[in-house]
Design an enzyme around this catalytic site. Structure first.
Site, PDB file in Angstrom:
ATOM      1  N   ARG A   1       0.837  -1.209   0.000  1.00  0.00           N
ATOM      2  CA  ARG A   1       0.000   0.000   0.000  1.00  0.00           C
ATOM      3  C   ARG A   1       0.868   1.254   0.000  1.00  0.00           C
ATOM      4  O   ARG A   1       0.959   1.966  -0.977  1.00  0.00           O
ATOM      5  CB  ARG A   1      -0.949  -0.023   1.217  1.00  0.00           C
ATOM      6  CG  ARG A   1      -2.111   0.980   1.116  1.00  0.00           C
ATOM      7  CD  ARG A   1      -1.756   2.380   1.569  1.00  0.00           C
ATOM      8  NE  ARG A   1      -1.282   2.471   2.939  1.00  0.00           N
ATOM      9  CZ  ARG A   1      -0.765   3.581   3.459  1.00  0.00           C
ATOM     10  NH1 ARG A   1      -0.651   4.682   2.729  1.00  0.00           N
ATOM     11  NH2 ARG A   1      -0.331   3.596   4.716  1.00  0.00           N
ATOM     12  N   ASP A   2       1.557   1.514   1.083  1.00  0.00           N
ATOM     13  CA  ASP A   2       2.364   2.718   1.206  1.00  0.00           C
ATOM     14  C   ASP A   2       3.512   2.714   0.205  1.00  0.00           C
ATOM     15  O   ASP A   2       3.918   3.765  -0.300  1.00  0.00           O
ATOM     16  CB  ASP A   2       2.898   2.820   2.632  1.00  0.00           C
ATOM     17  CG  ASP A   2       3.548   4.157   2.935  1.00  0.00           C
ATOM     18  OD1 ASP A   2       3.346   5.102   2.167  1.00  0.00           O
ATOM     19  OD2 ASP A   2       4.250   4.254   3.952  1.00  0.00           O
TER      20      ASP A   2
ATOM     21  N   HIS B   1       6.660   4.143  12.636  1.00  0.00           N
ATOM     22  CA  HIS B   1       6.740   4.118  11.174  1.00  0.00           C
ATOM     23  C   HIS B   1       7.817   5.117  10.754  1.00  0.00           C
ATOM     24  O   HIS B   1       7.567   6.318  10.703  1.00  0.00           O
ATOM     25  CB  HIS B   1       5.373   4.499  10.599  1.00  0.00           C
ATOM     26  CG  HIS B   1       5.275   4.414   9.109  1.00  0.00           C
ATOM     27  ND1 HIS B   1       4.357   3.613   8.474  1.00  0.00           N
ATOM     28  CD2 HIS B   1       5.955   5.040   8.115  1.00  0.00           C
ATOM     29  CE1 HIS B   1       4.476   3.751   7.161  1.00  0.00           C
ATOM     30  NE2 HIS B   1       5.438   4.621   6.926  1.00  0.00           N
TER      31      HIS B   1
ATOM     32  N   HIS C   1      10.859   6.641   8.183  1.00  0.00           N
ATOM     33  CA  HIS C   1      11.440   6.759   6.857  1.00  0.00           C
ATOM     34  C   HIS C   1      12.945   6.957   7.005  1.00  0.00           C
ATOM     35  O   HIS C   1      13.413   7.460   8.030  1.00  0.00           O
ATOM     36  CB  HIS C   1      10.803   7.914   6.095  1.00  0.00           C
ATOM     37  CG  HIS C   1       9.411   7.621   5.610  1.00  0.00           C
ATOM     38  ND1 HIS C   1       8.925   8.079   4.422  1.00  0.00           N
ATOM     39  CD2 HIS C   1       8.403   6.895   6.160  1.00  0.00           C
ATOM     40  CE1 HIS C   1       7.677   7.660   4.246  1.00  0.00           C
ATOM     41  NE2 HIS C   1       7.345   6.942   5.301  1.00  0.00           N
TER      42      HIS C   1
ATOM     43  N   CYS D   1       6.058   9.321   0.310  1.00  0.00           N
ATOM     44  CA  CYS D   1       4.770   9.970   0.570  1.00  0.00           C
ATOM     45  C   CYS D   1       4.459  10.885  -0.608  1.00  0.00           C
ATOM     46  O   CYS D   1       5.210  11.837  -0.845  1.00  0.00           O
ATOM     47  CB  CYS D   1       4.798  10.761   1.871  1.00  0.00           C
ATOM     48  SG  CYS D   1       3.236  11.641   2.177  1.00  0.00           S
TER      49      CYS D   1
ATOM     50  N   ASN E   1      10.514   4.136   2.854  1.00  0.00           N
ATOM     51  CA  ASN E   1      10.280   3.577   4.182  1.00  0.00           C
ATOM     52  C   ASN E   1      11.471   2.745   4.640  1.00  0.00           C
ATOM     53  O   ASN E   1      12.319   2.323   3.835  1.00  0.00           O
ATOM     54  CB  ASN E   1       9.056   2.656   4.142  1.00  0.00           C
ATOM     55  CG  ASN E   1       7.760   3.401   3.967  1.00  0.00           C
ATOM     56  OD1 ASN E   1       7.341   4.135   4.843  1.00  0.00           O
ATOM     57  ND2 ASN E   1       7.117   3.210   2.825  1.00  0.00           N
TER      58      ASN E   1
END
Length: 306
Positions: A20-21, A213, A215, A246, A255
């Site tokens: 997804r991300d 989460h 990065h 993002c 990520n």
């Protein structure tokens, strides 16, 4: 060599966000069947929480416009949780219609990013999410609250800890089961991480409800993860092969790579249930579909990928 360190969790749950991300930030749209195969391979590698897709309007994230087609292809994977992002009531209705059992909403700790991502103020976004979370809980769904820009914002700079704590508590108070603290542009450092976690605890937010989460913009994602583990956090978001960033914050790079995380955790003797060899092979396979090498250092080291 496995050399455990003191005062670390025995097990960490990896919340895999690559499908997804990761894929939402790709310039090219990945075919639905390739996405489904990616998720199946991640499950086969031992990941038990794999964020599948987002039920957002296709205009905003065209790479995930196939949510209705993708989710039925993977929803019956045994022993695997497949959370999906739902930005509003319409997104939740779409997810419920397909049998989703875990959903996530996506808030911001800063006004600038709330405006860029949701075209709302922070409080307006929270007001929009509240009936979504309430409805999801009434349907007995597990709800995750993402909170972006917890450490720094490309427009506002450093984000005060009390500001992050306020929005974190609002998400939990409205009924979110867990909270994911996002370092969206990758500027956090370990002391900052531990200070935020300590302040959340002081304000009544238990560590057990927190995930992290990170990065890797400045190469700090693993160091920040270790700081969170030392504080007792046991849920860590990561993306297979280091995919993603993002789309609404151009300074955000990839990520934390799941392989890099697993390598560190295995060395510390922390159980993840993940087969690193299978996971690496999966990321090499996906890198081939995307037409470029994986940015994960562990993938490159184990696969000799240049």
């Amino acid at each position: 060599m496995v050399v455990p360190a003191q005062d670390l969790p025995a097990r960490v749950r990896i919340h895999e966000v690559g499908a997804r991300d990761g894929l939402q930030n790709e310039n090219a749209t990945v075919p639905t069947e390739v996405k489904a195969e990616f998720i199946r391979r991640l499950a086969d590698a031992g990941l038990t929480t794999i964020e599948a897709t987002s039920f957002v309007h296709p205009k905003w994230v065209p790479q995930l416009a196939d949510a209705e087609q993708l989710f039925p292809l993977v929803r019956d994977l045994p022993g695997v949780h497949l959370p999906v992002l739902v930005p509003n009531a319409r997104g939740l209705d779409r997810a419920l219609a397909l049998g989703a059992t875990r959903v996530a909403v996506f808030a911001s700790a800063t006004e600038s990013f709330a405006k860029a991502n949701l075209n709302r103020t922070v409080d307006e976004a929270l007001a929009m999410f509240e009936p979504v979370v309430t409805h999801a809980r009434q349907e007995r769904l597990h709800v995750r609250g993402y909170l972006s820009m917890c450490f720094g914002d490309p427009w506002e700079g450093a984000v005060p800890i009390h500001q992050v704590v306020r929005v974190s508590k609002a998400l939990l108070d409205m009924g979110c089961d867990e909270l994911s603290l996002g370092d969206t542009i990758g500027v956090a450092t370990p002391g900052h991480v531990q200070s935020l976690l300590a302040e959340l605890n002081e304000e009544g937010v238990p560590t057990s409800s927190i995930g992290v989460h990170f990065h890797d913009t400045y190469g700090q994602a693993l160091a920040n993860t270790l700081a969170a583990l030392q504080h007792g956090v046991t849920t860590v978001d990561a993306s297979a092969g280091g995919l993603g960033g993002c789309p609404f914050a151009k300074s955000a790079t990839g990520n934390l790579a799941t392989e890099d995380l697993v390598w560190m955790l295995q060395g510390l003797g922390i159980d993840t249930g993940v087969d690193l060899g299978r996971l690496t092979a999966t990321s090499v396979w996906m890198a081939g579909r995307l037409g470029r090498p994986s940015p994960s250092r562990t993938v490159r080291a184990l696969s000799h990928q240049e």
